[in-house]
Design a protein around this motif. Structure first.
Motif, short mmCIF file in Angstrom:
data_model
loop_
_atom_site.label_atom_id
_atom_site.label_comp_id
_atom_site.label_asym_id
_atom_site.label_seq_id
_atom_site.Cartn_x
_atom_site.Cartn_y
_atom_site.Cartn_z
N LYS A 74 -14.01 10.56 -15.30
CA LYS A 74 -14.30 9.33 -15.39
C LYS A 74 -14.80 8.38 -13.88
O LYS A 74 -15.53 7.62 -14.23
CB LYS A 74 -13.16 8.39 -16.00
CG LYS A 74 -13.30 7.16 -16.57
CD LYS A 74 -13.75 7.21 -17.93
CE LYS A 74 -13.67 5.79 -18.48
NZ LYS A 74 -14.49 5.63 -19.98
N ILE A 75 -14.27 8.88 -13.14
CA ILE A 75 -14.48 8.22 -11.75
C ILE A 75 -16.03 8.81 -11.44
O ILE A 75 -16.19 9.80 -11.34
CB ILE A 75 -13.45 8.66 -10.68
CG1 ILE A 75 -12.23 8.01 -11.00
CG2 ILE A 75 -13.98 8.55 -9.26
CD1 ILE A 75 -11.17 8.73 -10.05
N SER A 76 -16.72 7.94 -11.00
CA SER A 76 -18.31 7.98 -10.75
C SER A 76 -18.32 8.87 -9.38
O SER A 76 -17.41 8.63 -8.42
CB SER A 76 -18.90 6.70 -10.76
OG SER A 76 -18.46 6.08 -9.57
N PRO A 77 -19.33 9.88 -9.12
CA PRO A 77 -19.49 10.46 -8.03
C PRO A 77 -19.64 9.58 -6.87
O PRO A 77 -18.82 9.93 -5.70
CB PRO A 77 -20.96 11.25 -8.10
CG PRO A 77 -21.10 11.27 -9.88
CD PRO A 77 -20.31 10.06 -10.12
N SER A 78 -20.23 8.23 -6.87
CA SER A 78 -20.24 7.37 -5.71
C SER A 78 -19.01 6.86 -5.35
O SER A 78 -18.75 6.87 -4.18
CB SER A 78 -21.36 6.33 -5.98
OG SER A 78 -20.76 5.65 -7.20
N PHE A 79 -18.26 6.76 -6.37
CA PHE A 79 -16.98 5.98 -6.08
C PHE A 79 -15.76 7.03 -5.46
O PHE A 79 -15.06 6.92 -4.65
CB PHE A 79 -16.13 5.66 -7.28
CG PHE A 79 -14.98 4.84 -7.36
CD1 PHE A 79 -14.63 3.54 -6.33
CD2 PHE A 79 -13.67 5.56 -7.88
CE1 PHE A 79 -13.53 3.02 -6.26
CE2 PHE A 79 -12.54 4.76 -7.70
CZ PHE A 79 -12.33 3.84 -6.97
N ARG A 80 -16.11 8.42 -5.95
CA ARG A 80 -15.47 9.58 -5.46
C ARG A 80 -15.63 9.84 -4.03
O ARG A 80 -14.54 9.92 -3.46
CB ARG A 80 -15.59 10.80 -6.36
CG ARG A 80 -14.88 12.07 -5.89
CD ARG A 80 -15.15 13.13 -6.73
NE ARG A 80 -14.80 12.76 -8.16
CZ ARG A 80 -15.54 13.26 -9.09
NH1 ARG A 80 -16.77 13.93 -8.91
NH2 ARG A 80 -15.09 13.06 -10.55
#
Length: 99
Positions: A74-80
């Motif tokens: 669920k966590i987007s790559p950019s947020f990760r």
């Protein structure tokens, strides 16, 4: 520990039933947002710290793995990437302080 936690995951057979309902409802995790998933994970992490029977522990472990998998998806790559950068900065600051 909150009363909500004890009401949701009581001791004894009530806990068995609550855990089995949770396992049966794992597909509903796809409908939860990141915050809801993390809150649910926190509940199960707290439960994991409690004395559990072997079959209860297996159910808790199963749910935790499902939650972690869903959170990761669920966590987007950019947020990760942003979280990883913040963690590296925090680690670097702690290393500098601890010298």
């Amino acid at each position: 520990m909150s009363e909500h936690f004890h009401a949701k995951y009581p001791l004894g057979r009530g806990r068995d039933a609550a855990l089995k309902r949770e396992v049966a409802g794992i597909d509903s995790y796809y409908e939860l947002d990141e915050i809801q998933l993390v809150r649910r994970y926190d509940e199960f992490h707290t439960l994991e710290q409690q004395p559990l029977l072997d079959d209860q522990r297996q159910l808790v472990d199963f749910v935790i793995k499902a939650l972690l998998t869903r959170i990761e998806y669920k966590i987007s790559p950019s947020f990760r990437h942003q979280l990883e950068e913040e963690a590296q900065q925090t680690n670097h600051q702690q290393e500098h302080i601890n010298g």
